[in-house]
Structures are given as structure tokens and as C-alpha cells.
Design a protein around this motif. Structure first.
Motif, PDB file in Angstrom:
ATOM      1  N   VAL A 134       0.591  -3.760  -8.107  1.00 20.62           N
ATOM      2  CA  VAL A 134       0.940  -2.349  -8.277  1.00 20.62           C
ATOM      3  C   VAL A 134       1.247  -2.093  -9.754  1.00 20.62           C
ATOM      4  CG1 VAL A 134       2.675  -0.607  -7.680  1.00 20.62           C
ATOM      5  CG2 VAL A 134       1.863  -2.198  -5.946  1.00 20.62           C
ATOM      6  N   PRO A 135       0.778  -0.981 -10.340  1.00 14.30           N
ATOM      7  CA  PRO A 135       1.137  -0.672 -11.727  1.00 14.30           C
ATOM      8  C   PRO A 135       2.656  -0.669 -11.898  1.00 14.30           C
ATOM      9  CG  PRO A 135      -0.529   0.858 -10.933  1.00 14.30           C
ATOM     10  CD  PRO A 135      -0.082   0.058  -9.746  1.00 14.30           C
ATOM     11  N   THR A 136       3.147  -1.438 -12.860  1.00 14.33           N
ATOM     12  CA  THR A 136       4.587  -1.648 -12.975  1.00 14.33           C
ATOM     13  C   THR A 136       5.058  -1.541 -14.416  1.00 14.33           C
ATOM     14  OG1 THR A 136       4.558  -3.161 -11.077  1.00 14.33           O
ATOM     15  CG2 THR A 136       6.484  -3.268 -12.515  1.00 14.33           C
ATOM     16  N   ARG A 187       0.818  -1.210   0.000  1.00 13.95           N
ATOM     17  CA  ARG A 187       0.000   0.000   0.000  1.00 13.95           C
ATOM     18  C   ARG A 187       0.853   1.261   0.000  1.00 13.95           C
ATOM     19  NH1 ARG A 187      -3.695  -1.332   5.085  1.00 13.95           N
ATOM     20  NH2 ARG A 187      -1.647  -2.094   5.720  1.00 13.95           N
ATOM     21  N   ARG A 188       2.134   1.139   0.313  1.00 10.07           N
ATOM     22  CA  ARG A 188       3.016   2.302   0.281  1.00 10.07           C
ATOM     23  C   ARG A 188       3.501   2.615  -1.139  1.00 10.07           C
ATOM     24  NH1 ARG A 188       4.727   3.495   5.553  1.00 10.07           N
ATOM     25  NH2 ARG A 188       5.264   5.530   4.656  1.00 10.07           N
ATOM     26  N   LEU A 189       3.239   1.707  -2.088  1.00 11.37           N
ATOM     27  CA  LEU A 189       3.669   1.891  -3.469  1.00 11.37           C
ATOM     28  C   LEU A 189       2.500   2.359  -4.330  1.00 11.37           C
ATOM     29  CD1 LEU A 189       5.872  -1.269  -4.166  1.00 11.37           C
ATOM     30  CD2 LEU A 189       6.651   1.090  -4.182  1.00 11.37           C
ATOM     31  N   ALA A 190       2.633   3.548  -4.903  1.00 14.46           N
ATOM     32  CA  ALA A 190       1.638   4.013  -5.864  1.00 14.46           C
ATOM     33  C   ALA A 190       1.883   3.395  -7.230  1.00 14.46           C
ATOM     34  CB  ALA A 190       1.682   5.538  -5.961  1.00 14.46           C
ATOM     35  N   ALA A 241       6.321   9.646 -18.010  1.00 17.40           N
ATOM     36  CA  ALA A 241       5.034   9.355 -18.652  1.00 17.40           C
ATOM     37  C   ALA A 241       4.273   8.282 -17.881  1.00 17.40           C
ATOM     38  CB  ALA A 241       5.273   8.910 -20.094  1.00 17.40           C
ATOM     39  N   PHE A 242       4.996   7.271 -17.394  1.00 15.52           N
ATOM     40  CA  PHE A 242       4.317   6.208 -16.646  1.00 15.52           C
ATOM     41  C   PHE A 242       3.823   6.734 -15.302  1.00 15.52           C
ATOM     42  CE2 PHE A 242       4.373   2.165 -14.119  1.00 15.52           C
ATOM     43  CZ  PHE A 242       3.328   1.550 -14.808  1.00 15.52           C
ATOM     44  N   ALA A 253      -2.524  10.052 -12.508  1.00  9.72           N
ATOM     45  CA  ALA A 253      -3.777  10.522 -13.111  1.00  9.72           C
ATOM     46  C   ALA A 253      -4.907   9.529 -12.893  1.00  9.72           C
ATOM     47  CB  ALA A 253      -3.593  10.773 -14.602  1.00  9.72           C
ATOM     48  N   ALA A 254      -4.521   8.247 -12.808  1.00  9.26           N
ATOM     49  CA  ALA A 254      -5.528   7.192 -12.584  1.00  9.26           C
ATOM     50  C   ALA A 254      -5.860   6.987 -11.112  1.00  9.26           C
ATOM     51  CB  ALA A 254      -5.020   5.882 -13.193  1.00  9.26           C
TER      52      ALA A 254
END
Length: 268
Positions: free
Chosen positions: A202-204, A110-113, A256-257, A263-264
Motif C-alpha cells: 500500500v502507498p505509505t 484491499r481496504r487500504l487506499a 498532499a500524500f 489521483a493515481a
């Protein structure tokens, strides 16, 4: 030049960018310090609070006795986030930095966006290889194996004796405290984050230099294949340290990522 006692040791760290902006943490590789990101930061610090630090045993940070565990490094990262009041961060981990970031995910994802795994993987090398490197450094120092390391790090074009930057980064490697380097070699030898990668939500983005001799593209791709929804990018004309050889491309991909993730709703 901030120095603070964090997680029981003194860490050298730096913050660039606007107060209150989303946090973006850059974690450097084995045998380097946070200056390897110098050419990347200006492209990100206009909209992110960019946090860099010298991991334990490296740069100007304190050098605890070896060996280290990857969990020690991940605990340092978590404590650094707490020190700066960061609840969630977008983390870019280069080489051992990616292992440190996966260790944070194993502790508390949860600490990783969001996460960029740069020139790294869920498992790097094997026990025999790391033990051989440790033995060689204990016998003759980092300088004795520097040439083979630098050959894996940089493209032939960058390794020109006329390239002052190559000379400088070679000095950074050989001047790394031997105890800190050995401690982190042990951490890499013993770390296996295969299951963490498989379970990561997590988005990676996984990215790698096309001429990386330390963590080649096929290895990094195998890590991306483990992570649900992970993207994979190859940086042309770069070795193990795209932030040095291709800083603008690196910053563009990372920025960009990160922009997309926040943004999401990655900052929530």
C-alpha cells in the motif's frame, strides 16, 4: 456526537467533509481521544470525508475489560469502515493508530487506499517496558507516570505551564479510563507487525516529529525501510503528536500524500 454499537461495543465517532468524497480515517494515539485532530481536520475536510473515532477504552467509547489484543482494535476499525459504507480508506495512524492500521492491512489490505504511519512503527517497545508501565498504573494510576509520558510527547517549548493547551492535553491523558489504557498497553506489548510491514503493498508515508521521545525518528525510519516504496518525513519542532504541535505541517503532508494516492487511482 454519534454513538453506535460497532463490533459489539459502543464507539464514539465523528464524520466531517462532503458525503461521497474519498474517506480519510484519523486514528489517535494511546491516552488520547479524537480531539487531538481538531486543528488538522479543517485542512482536509474540504475534499475528504474525514472519519475520527475514540478507540475502545478511550474518550467516550465503551471500556471493555482489559487486556485487549491489537486484533480487537483492528476489528473495530474494519467494522467502523463497514458502518460508514467505506470500501477503501486512506488511513492515518498515530502511534498505536499505526499498529491498528497495520492490523487492518494484515486482515485485508484491499481496504487500504493509502497509509500514513505517524510517529509509530512495526514494533513499539518491549515486554519488560510495557509490563512495567502496566504495573505502575495498576498501583498508582495514570497520573503517577503522566510526567514521563508528557515529556516524551511534547517539545520543551510546548510543555510550558503557561501553555493552556499543554494543561488541557495533560488532563486528557490522566482522565483516560485506566482500564482502557491498560488494555491498549497489553495490545502494544504483544503486537509485532514486522512481517506485515515487509509485505505491505500500500502507498505509505512514514512521518515523525524530530523531538519524539516515544517513537524516535530512527525507529520510524526503520519502519519505513521495511515497507516497499515508503516515504519518510521528519516534522521539525514537534514531539510525538505533530497533529497538536504542528497541525498545519501535518495536514499539508497528509493532504498532499492523500491527494497523490487518490489521483493515481487509490480510490478504485
Amino acid at each position: 456526537m454519534p454513538f453506535d454499537r460497532i463490533n459489539g461495543i459502543v464507539l464514539h465517532h465523528r464524520v466531517d467533509g462532503p458525503e461521497g468524497a474519498p474517506a480519510l480515517v484519523l486514528i489517535n494515539s494511546l491516552g488520547t481521544d479524537y480531539r487531538i485532530w481538531d486543528a488538522v481536520v479543517p485542512h482536509l475536510a474540504d475534499r475528504y470525508r474525514v472519519i475520527r473515532y475514540d478507540k475502545r477504552g478511550h474518550g467516550l467509547s465503551e471500556v471493555p475489560p482489559a487486556p485487549y489484543r491489537m486484533d480487537d482494535h483492528s476489528a473495530d476499525l474494519l467494522a467502523l469502515l463497514d458502518h460508514h459504507g467505506v470500501e477503501r480508506a486512506f488511513v492515518v495512524g498515530l502511534s498505536i493508530g499505526g499498529q491498528i492500521a497495520l492490523g487492518l492491512a494484515a486482515r485485508n489490505d484491499r481496504r487500504l487506499a493509502g497509509l500514513v504511519m505517524m510517529d509509530t512503527a512495526h514494533k513499539i517497545g518491549d515486554e519488560a517496558g510495557w509490563n512495567g508501565r502496566i504495573a505502575a498504573i495498576e498501583k498508582d494510576g495514570i497520573a503517577a507516570i503522566a510526567e514521563q509520558i508528557l515529556t516524551r510527547w511534547f517539545t520543551p517549548a510546548f510543555r510550558s505551564p503557561d501553555n493552556a493547551a499543554f494543561t488541557g492535553y495533560s488532563s486528557m491523558l490522566v482522565n483516560t479510563p485506566a482500564e482502557g489504557y491498560l488494555g491498549s498497553c497489553a495490545a502494544l506489548r504483544d503486537a509485532d507487525h514486522t512481517e506485515t510491514a515487509r509485505n505491505l503493498k500500500v502507498p505509505t508515508l512514514c512521518m515523525v516529529g524530530d523531538q519524539d521521545g516515544s517513537t524516535p525518528p530512527d525507529l520510524v525510519r526503520s519502519c519505513a525501510d521495511l515497507i516497499d516504496g515508503a516515504r519518510f518525513e521528519i516534522v521539525a519542532g514537534a514531539g510525538h503528536l505533530p497533529c497538536i504541535e504542528r497541525p498545519e505541517v501535518t495536514a499539508r503532508l497528509v493532504g498532499a500524500f492523500a491527494d497523490e494516492v487518490f489521483a493515481a487511482g487509490g480510490a478504485k
